[in-house]
Write a protein that holds these residues in place. Structure first.
Motif, PDB file in Angstrom:
ATOM      1  N   SER A  72      39.170   3.431   3.677  1.00  0.00           N
ATOM      2  CA  SER A  72      39.210   4.736   4.305  1.00  0.00           C
ATOM      3  C   SER A  72      38.710   5.805   3.350  1.00  0.00           C
ATOM      4  O   SER A  72      39.057   5.812   2.170  1.00  0.00           O
ATOM      5  CB  SER A  72      40.640   5.067   4.737  1.00  0.00           C
ATOM      6  OG  SER A  72      40.724   6.410   5.167  1.00  0.00           O
ATOM      7  N   ALA A  73      37.859   6.702   3.845  1.00  0.00           N
ATOM      8  CA  ALA A  73      37.365   7.798   3.018  1.00  0.00           C
ATOM      9  C   ALA A  73      38.371   8.930   2.926  1.00  0.00           C
ATOM     10  O   ALA A  73      38.200   9.849   2.132  1.00  0.00           O
ATOM     11  CB  ALA A  73      36.052   8.314   3.594  1.00  0.00           C
ATOM     12  N   THR A  74      39.412   8.875   3.725  1.00  0.00           N
ATOM     13  CA  THR A  74      40.417   9.926   3.739  1.00  0.00           C
ATOM     14  C   THR A  74      41.607   9.514   2.882  1.00  0.00           C
ATOM     15  O   THR A  74      42.248   8.507   3.151  1.00  0.00           O
ATOM     16  CB  THR A  74      40.897  10.197   5.175  1.00  0.00           C
ATOM     17  OG1 THR A  74      39.777  10.531   5.988  1.00  0.00           O
ATOM     18  CG2 THR A  74      41.902  11.327   5.186  1.00  0.00           C
ATOM     19  N   PRO A  75      41.913  10.268   1.821  1.00  0.00           N
ATOM     20  CA  PRO A  75      43.066   9.920   0.985  1.00  0.00           C
ATOM     21  C   PRO A  75      44.356   9.966   1.787  1.00  0.00           C
ATOM     22  O   PRO A  75      44.515  10.780   2.696  1.00  0.00           O
ATOM     23  CB  PRO A  75      43.054  11.013  -0.098  1.00  0.00           C
ATOM     24  CG  PRO A  75      41.696  11.615  -0.050  1.00  0.00           C
ATOM     25  CD  PRO A  75      41.229  11.476   1.359  1.00  0.00           C
ATOM     26  N   LEU A  76      45.274   9.094   1.441  1.00  0.00           N
ATOM     27  CA  LEU A  76      46.559   9.022   2.137  1.00  0.00           C
ATOM     28  C   LEU A  76      47.646   9.654   1.275  1.00  0.00           C
ATOM     29  O   LEU A  76      47.593   9.589   0.047  1.00  0.00           O
ATOM     30  CB  LEU A  76      46.910   7.571   2.444  1.00  0.00           C
ATOM     31  CG  LEU A  76      45.937   6.819   3.351  1.00  0.00           C
ATOM     32  CD1 LEU A  76      46.359   5.361   3.488  1.00  0.00           C
ATOM     33  CD2 LEU A  76      45.852   7.487   4.718  1.00  0.00           C
ATOM     34  N   PRO A  77      48.635  10.277   1.900  1.00  0.00           N
ATOM     35  CA  PRO A  77      49.749  10.831   1.126  1.00  0.00           C
ATOM     36  C   PRO A  77      50.504   9.717   0.405  1.00  0.00           C
ATOM     37  O   PRO A  77      50.712   8.637   0.951  1.00  0.00           O
ATOM     38  CB  PRO A  77      50.631  11.482   2.201  1.00  0.00           C
ATOM     39  CG  PRO A  77      49.738  11.666   3.386  1.00  0.00           C
ATOM     40  CD  PRO A  77      48.766  10.532   3.346  1.00  0.00           C
ATOM     41  N   GLN A  78      50.901   9.990  -0.838  1.00  0.00           N
ATOM     42  CA  GLN A  78      51.702   9.045  -1.600  1.00  0.00           C
ATOM     43  C   GLN A  78      52.851   9.797  -2.263  1.00  0.00           C
ATOM     44  O   GLN A  78      52.649  10.880  -2.821  1.00  0.00           O
ATOM     45  CB  GLN A  78      50.858   8.334  -2.666  1.00  0.00           C
ATOM     46  CG  GLN A  78      49.844   7.345  -2.096  1.00  0.00           C
ATOM     47  CD  GLN A  78      49.048   6.676  -3.192  1.00  0.00           C
ATOM     48  OE1 GLN A  78      48.202   7.307  -3.817  1.00  0.00           O
ATOM     49  NE2 GLN A  78      49.321   5.403  -3.431  1.00  0.00           N
ATOM     50  N   ALA A  79      54.027   9.205  -2.211  1.00  0.00           N
ATOM     51  CA  ALA A  79      55.223   9.853  -2.771  1.00  0.00           C
ATOM     52  C   ALA A  79      55.246   9.688  -4.284  1.00  0.00           C
ATOM     53  O   ALA A  79      56.032   8.916  -4.842  1.00  0.00           O
ATOM     54  CB  ALA A  79      56.478   9.267  -2.141  1.00  0.00           C
ATOM     55  N   ILE A  80      54.362  10.419  -4.963  1.00  0.00           N
ATOM     56  CA  ILE A  80      54.265  10.395  -6.419  1.00  0.00           C
ATOM     57  C   ILE A  80      54.937  11.659  -6.954  1.00  0.00           C
ATOM     58  O   ILE A  80      54.611  12.759  -6.519  1.00  0.00           O
ATOM     59  CB  ILE A  80      52.786  10.352  -6.859  1.00  0.00           C
ATOM     60  CG1 ILE A  80      52.092   9.118  -6.266  1.00  0.00           C
ATOM     61  CG2 ILE A  80      52.679  10.355  -8.381  1.00  0.00           C
ATOM     62  CD1 ILE A  80      50.584   9.121  -6.463  1.00  0.00           C
ATOM     63  N   PRO A  81      55.880  11.524  -7.876  1.00  0.00           N
ATOM     64  CA  PRO A  81      56.565  12.717  -8.396  1.00  0.00           C
ATOM     65  C   PRO A  81      55.585  13.708  -9.019  1.00  0.00           C
ATOM     66  O   PRO A  81      54.623  13.318  -9.687  1.00  0.00           O
ATOM     67  CB  PRO A  81      57.522  12.141  -9.453  1.00  0.00           C
ATOM     68  CG  PRO A  81      57.703  10.708  -9.068  1.00  0.00           C
ATOM     69  CD  PRO A  81      56.394  10.280  -8.470  1.00  0.00           C
ATOM     70  N   LEU A  82      55.831  14.989  -8.812  1.00  0.00           N
ATOM     71  CA  LEU A  82      55.008  16.049  -9.388  1.00  0.00           C
ATOM     72  C   LEU A  82      55.889  16.985 -10.203  1.00  0.00           C
ATOM     73  O   LEU A  82      56.996  17.333  -9.773  1.00  0.00           O
ATOM     74  CB  LEU A  82      54.311  16.854  -8.289  1.00  0.00           C
ATOM     75  CG  LEU A  82      53.125  16.207  -7.574  1.00  0.00           C
ATOM     76  CD1 LEU A  82      52.677  17.103  -6.417  1.00  0.00           C
ATOM     77  CD2 LEU A  82      51.982  15.954  -8.539  1.00  0.00           C
ATOM     78  N   ALA A  83      55.392  17.417 -11.365  1.00  0.00           N
ATOM     79  CA  ALA A  83      56.066  18.445 -12.161  1.00  0.00           C
ATOM     80  C   ALA A  83      55.513  19.791 -11.707  1.00  0.00           C
ATOM     81  O   ALA A  83      54.464  20.242 -12.170  1.00  0.00           O
ATOM     82  CB  ALA A  83      55.816  18.228 -13.645  1.00  0.00           C
TER      83      ALA A  83
END
Length: 325
Positions: A72-83
């Motif tokens: 897929s050319a469309t990135p998928l949401p991923q539950a990666i922690p963000l600071a």
């Protein structure tokens, strides 16, 4: 095309030509380069036996080519922690860790800042950057840590893009270098463009390329030899960007004979044994470069914003070890 991909079957009656060329002639929808990649992936077989090299001579027989499904050319949401350092309705500022790419690219299909932002921000992320790069207005190298801003609204994206284009942004990086640039305070102004010897690298050019300006200050010198005038084994350098060329600080520090420690691309030459041991003990497996400061005027509210972050653990540990040499 189903989830397992498409299967192309080809019967070659003659032998002797290069395998990739013979298959490309028989399957004109596939280029030789594509076939070479498929062969390397084990997706091409002869009489049921996977092949490993496209330069081998073709043999007569029945070939099967498995074409994997398109990603897929469309990135998928991923539950990666963000600071998250700051967030409002228009933009978000984060402290990106080393090892995280800004957006999907060949070889890095997911696990990127874009994937994390899509999960965190949902549908509010600006789409001006395109399907693969929503919200992205500037980048840090995958192995460079530090402060990044992304747009959540189209008006913020347009405003931030103008600020970066006009270089009306405060951007200071902390680098740990082999040796130290001289003099201790200076400006590097060069042309930077693609290297003529390696198109994957950038280089300082005598002509062509684009103007690149970096101000630097040596903040600390480590393991200074007793001999008068001798260069230190390593240094901590603050680099302030006035332009934003690809790999600018890495190229500029290398051009001053003080490449960034851990930089496999531009760090020609090996650090002293004590520095190498410190790098190993600190667990540094990337270039020692951190985007410490990002300051700008909020493109929507007009608020002056400035963010400064500490060195991440690997660089902080390395700086401490170097200080003890």
């Amino acid at each position: 095309m189903d989830d397992e991909g498409d299967l192309i079957e080809i019967v070659l009656e003659a032998s002797g030509a290069r395998l990739d060329k013979a298959l490309a002639d028989a399957a004109p929808t596939l280029s030789r380069a594509r076939l070479q990649a498929l062969i390397a992936e084990g997706a091409v077989s002869l009489n049921g036996r996977p092949l490993t090299g496209g330069s081998a001579k073709a043999q007569a027989g029945s070939y099967a080519i498995l074409i994997p499904p398109l990603a897929s050319a469309t990135p998928l949401p991923q539950a990666i922690p963000l600071a998250v350092l700051f967030e409002d309705a228009d933009l978000i500022v984060v402290d990106k860790p080393a090892g995280m790419a800004a957006h999907p690219a060949p070889g890095t299909p997911d696990g990127t800042l874009v994937n994390a932002l899509l999960h965190h921000c949902g549908a509010s992320l600006s789409g001006i950057g395109g399907v693969a790069r929503p919200g992205i207005v500037h980048r840090l190298d995958k192995d460079t840590s530090g402060v990044m801003v992304a747009a959540k609204s189209d008006r913020a994206h347009a405003g931030l893009s103008k600020l970066f284009a006009a270089h009306d942004i405060e951007r200071t990086y902390t680098a740990l270098t082999r040796g130290a640039p001289a003099p201790a305070i200076g400006r590097i102004e060069t042309l930077i463009g693609r290297s003529s010897s390696d198109r994957k690298k950038m280089a300082v050019l005598k002509s062509g390329g684009r103007t690149a300006i970096t101000d630097y200050v040596v903040q600390a010198r480590y393991a200074v030899p007793a001999k008068s005038g001798a260069a230190p084994l390593a240094a901590r350098v603050a680099c302030t960007l006035h332009t934003g060329r690809t790999h600018q600080i890495r190229v500029h520090m290398a051009s001053k004979g003080a490449p960034i420690l851990g930089d496999a691309t531009y760090g020609s030459g090996s650090p002293a044994v004590a520095v190498r041991e410190a790098i190993a003990e600190a667990g540094l497996i990337r270039q020692a470069l951190h985007a410490s400061v990002l300051g700008f005027v909020h493109p929507v509210t007009g608020q002056a914003l400035r963010f400064e972050t500490d060195l991440p653990p690997d660089m902080a540990r390395l700086a401490s070890l170097l200080a003890d040499l």
